[in-house]
Write a protein that holds these residues in place. Structure first.
Motif, short mmCIF file in Angstrom:
data_model
loop_
_atom_site.label_atom_id
_atom_site.label_comp_id
_atom_site.label_asym_id
_atom_site.label_seq_id
_atom_site.Cartn_x
_atom_site.Cartn_y
_atom_site.Cartn_z
N PHE A 28 0.77 -1.22 0.00
CA PHE A 28 0.00 0.00 0.00
C PHE A 28 0.82 1.30 0.00
N PRO A 29 1.94 1.37 0.70
CA PRO A 29 2.72 2.62 0.54
C PRO A 29 3.26 2.79 -0.88
N TRP A 32 0.55 3.94 -3.16
CA TRP A 32 0.26 5.34 -2.87
C TRP A 32 1.32 6.26 -3.47
N LEU A 33 2.57 5.84 -3.41
CA LEU A 33 3.65 6.63 -3.99
C LEU A 33 3.43 6.80 -5.50
N THR A 36 0.36 9.00 -6.16
CA THR A 36 0.61 10.42 -5.92
C THR A 36 1.45 11.03 -7.04
N MET A 44 -4.68 16.46 -5.80
CA MET A 44 -3.95 16.29 -4.54
C MET A 44 -4.63 17.05 -3.41
N LEU A 47 -10.06 16.64 -0.39
CA LEU A 47 -10.07 16.19 1.00
C LEU A 47 -10.25 14.68 1.09
N ASP A 48 -10.76 14.10 0.02
CA ASP A 48 -11.00 12.67 0.03
C ASP A 48 -10.11 12.00 -1.02
N PRO A 49 -8.89 11.67 -0.67
CA PRO A 49 -7.93 11.19 -1.67
C PRO A 49 -8.37 9.87 -2.31
N THR A 50 -8.05 9.70 -3.58
CA THR A 50 -8.41 8.47 -4.29
C THR A 50 -7.16 7.66 -4.57
N TRP A 51 -7.32 6.34 -4.65
CA TRP A 51 -6.19 5.47 -4.94
C TRP A 51 -5.73 5.64 -6.37
N GLY A 241 6.60 20.01 7.15
CA GLY A 241 5.95 18.86 6.53
C GLY A 241 6.20 18.84 5.04
N VAL A 242 5.54 17.91 4.38
CA VAL A 242 5.77 17.78 2.95
C VAL A 242 5.19 18.99 2.22
N LEU A 245 3.92 17.56 -2.74
CA LEU A 245 3.76 16.10 -2.73
C LEU A 245 3.99 15.47 -4.09
#
Lengths: 281, 314
Positions: A28-29, A32-33, A36, A44, A47-51, A241-242, A245
């Motif tokens: 999963f990471p 996600w990488l 993204t 990006m 508020l509701d990120p998608t795969w 923080g990032v 992204l």
């Protein structure tokens, strides 16, 4: 019998559930990488990120290459990694031959050093090294980094190459000797060709460990103009923080490619080597 | 050039003179030494000497940069360390981190290795995936997980919300209570595959007959694992867990990228603390003392662990 079969089937189901759990955890990471890296900045911000990116784009890759001097940093990483790889193999090859062919106290010393180099915290090495390199005027220089990288992957490369030398039957050398070939002639035309795969593997190992290395670069390369890729990538993330992204993900993906190529190439051999090392050590 | 040519005459003279060698097989022959030099010189110059000097620095008041003479101060750094609450807390965090990551790496790695040793579909996928974390540069693993843990744009909060397990947002890497467990998960993710692969190779070396015999004797799966597999794997297990513990205790890059030791020092592993002391504040001697203290503890823990393993084996 029926009961056993039933228990077996239940066991299978459990095994598959566990395997799927592992697959999810491992993947999963990574997913996600990748996801993204191909997203637009608009997506990006949702508020509701998608795969899966709704409108996949290569913009992040273009931006990453344009920003933060990623190309320059990658070039420097490339030069440093190539130089360290060549240097470490040049240092290790004769020594690995000596270790494999001559039983000596150095064998024990070399193995001891391989182990010691795993145990000692870097801080005990990096401070004096920093002082030495400063004396030599090699802080803030890629040459200094090359020396450090080459020296630090030397124990492992030595160990690796020694295994390859042992794989060359002594009888071949003796036969060549009987046929009248001199020592160097034997080494060059009999031993060297058989060692070629080992040398390639060692070069790749040296390249990747230098390409991936962060800490020594962090300490030795203060000037942003000469920083290597890992340092440049970390600059994408501010202290708060990032920051960016998409380009960060894209650049990270690109920076991973050499290591993945290396590991897929060397997978089988490395497995064997690791285990041999693990059992012997 | 002269260096590489040197071995030849020595080799010849040695071969033609079969006289007694001192120390038998343990003698260092001169040709070997000649071939060793290209490796020996840089190792001595850039690892052995610095290591020795680094240990010496632990007993001095060495400072970075400034032209202050370095003086030998004996155990003063260690006395200061003992009184340094920041050091103790980072040390404690380091132990919690190293022990939990090592234990979880082993438990999870063993589970995966056992699964991969079975004849399951998707095994190839798990094997391939297991290579990736190992192959990725630590810095990128850190950055990648930062994306996962990101409070609003990260996938973890989104997934938990979708599953109805979470209503708001968790700032995983900035929460005082959660940051350490969060980075431990990353540590396990990145180190588990290597452990798996080593254990899997070990498993494949366990003779099948032993298992079959145990099964005939009526031993269940767990019993077979405890009484057949584990004892057979012992050398591999001891080595990989020892190495993992040492590596985890010396971890730096991953956590530096993830949290830089924050929030409020809750993930400041000993190496991060030492790095700050040395390269932010310039206390070279003090940071070196920290290195010595940590290596002593690592060796002590390993000693106890190895001795226990040895006892169990007997």
């Amino acid at each position: 019998m029926v009961i056993t079969k039933g228990r077996r089937a239940g066991g299978r189901a459990l095994q598959y559930t566990a395997l799927l759990g592992y697959l999810a955890f491992l993947a999963f990471p990574l997913v996600w990488l990748v996801s993204t890296a191909f997203k637009t900045s608009r997506e990006m911000a949702r508020l509701d990120p998608t795969w899966i990116p709704l409108e996949p784009t290569l913009d992040n890759f273009v931006q990453a290459l344009g920003e933060q001097d990623i190309i320059g940093a990658a070039q420097r990483s490339l030069v440093v990694a190539l130089a360290s790889a060549v240097l470490v193999v040049a240092m290790a090859l004769p020594a690995s031959y000596a270790l494999a062919r001559h039983r000596s106290r150095l064998n024990a010393a070399a193995l001891g050093w391989v182990l010691v180099s795993q145990v000692f915290p870097f801080i005990l090495l990096i401070i004096p090294l920093f002082m030495i390199l400063r004396q030599l005027g090699l802080v803030n220089s890629l040459a200094g980094l090359v020396i450090v990288h080459a020296t630090f992957c030397l124990p492992f490369v030595l160990w690796m190459l020694q295994g390859y030398v042992r794989g060359v039957p002594r009888e071949l050398e003796e036969a060549a000797g009987v046929d009248g070939a001199g020592r160097w002639r034997t080494l060059w035309s009999v031993v060297a060709p058989l060692l070629a795969p080992g040398v390639v593997a060692a070069l790749m190992f040296g390249f990747v460990s230098s390409w991936n290395e962060f800490l020594f670069a962090l300490i030795l390369l203060k000037d942003p103009q000469i920083q290597t890729l890992p340092l440049a990538l970390v600059r994408f993330t501010g202290p708060e923080g990032v920051v960016r992204l998409g380009p960060l993900a894209a650049a990270s993906l690109m920076a991973t490619v050499p290591s993945l190529v290396f590991f897929s190439f060397i997978q089988r051999r490395l497995k064997g080597g690791m285990v041999a090392g693990a059992v012997k050590g | 050039m002269s260096l590489t040519m040197a071995p030849r005459p020595a080799e010849k003279s040695e071969k033609s003179r079969p006289g007694p060698r001192r120390g038998g097989a343990g003698t260092t022959s001169r040709p070997a030494l000649g071939l060793m030099l290209p490796a020996l010189v840089p190792v001595v110059l850039f690892s052995v000497a610095p290591l020795v000097y680094g240990i010496y620095l632990a007993f001095t008041d060495a400072r970075s940069g400034r032209n202050v003479d370095t003086a030998f101060i004996g155990l003063e750094n260690f006395v200061d360390l003992a009184a340094d609450t920041d050091f103790w807390s980072s040390f404690q965090i380091g132990l919690v981190w190293a022990v939990s990551v090592t234990a979880l790496q082993f438990a999870a790695g063993m589970g995966l290795a056992l699964l991969l040793n079975q004849d399951l579909r998707l095994r190839w996928l798990a094997r391939t995936l297991a290579m990736v974390p190992w192959a990725m540069p630590p810095v990128i693993v850190g950055l990648m997980w930062k994306l996962v843990y990101h409070p609003n744009a990260g996938i973890l909060n989104a997934t938990l919300r979708d599953l109805g397990l979470l209503s708001g947002d968790i700032d995983w890497l900035n929460d005082f209570g959660i940051a350490l467990p969060a980075i431990i998960v990353v540590g396990v993710w990145t180190g588990m595959p290597q452990t798996t692969i080593v254990l899997l190779a070990g498993l494949q070396g366990v003779p099948k007959e032993l298992h079959e015999a145990a099964e005939v004797d009526g031993a269940g799966a767990w019993r077979r694992f405890r009484s057949v597999t584990l004892p057979q794997l012992r050398p591999v297990v001891v080595t990989i867990t020892s190495l993992n513990f040492v590596w985890n205790m010396n971890e730096f890059a991953l956590v530096y990228v993830l949290t830089q030791g924050g929030p409020g020092g809750r993930t400041r592993l000993p190496m991060l603390y030492a790095y700050e002391e040395a390269f932010r504040y310039g206390f070279f001697g003090y940071a070196a003392a920290m290195g010595v203290a940590i290596v002593l503890v690592v060796l002590a823990v390993l000693g106890v662990y190895l001795r226990r393993q040895l006892k169990d084996a007997q």
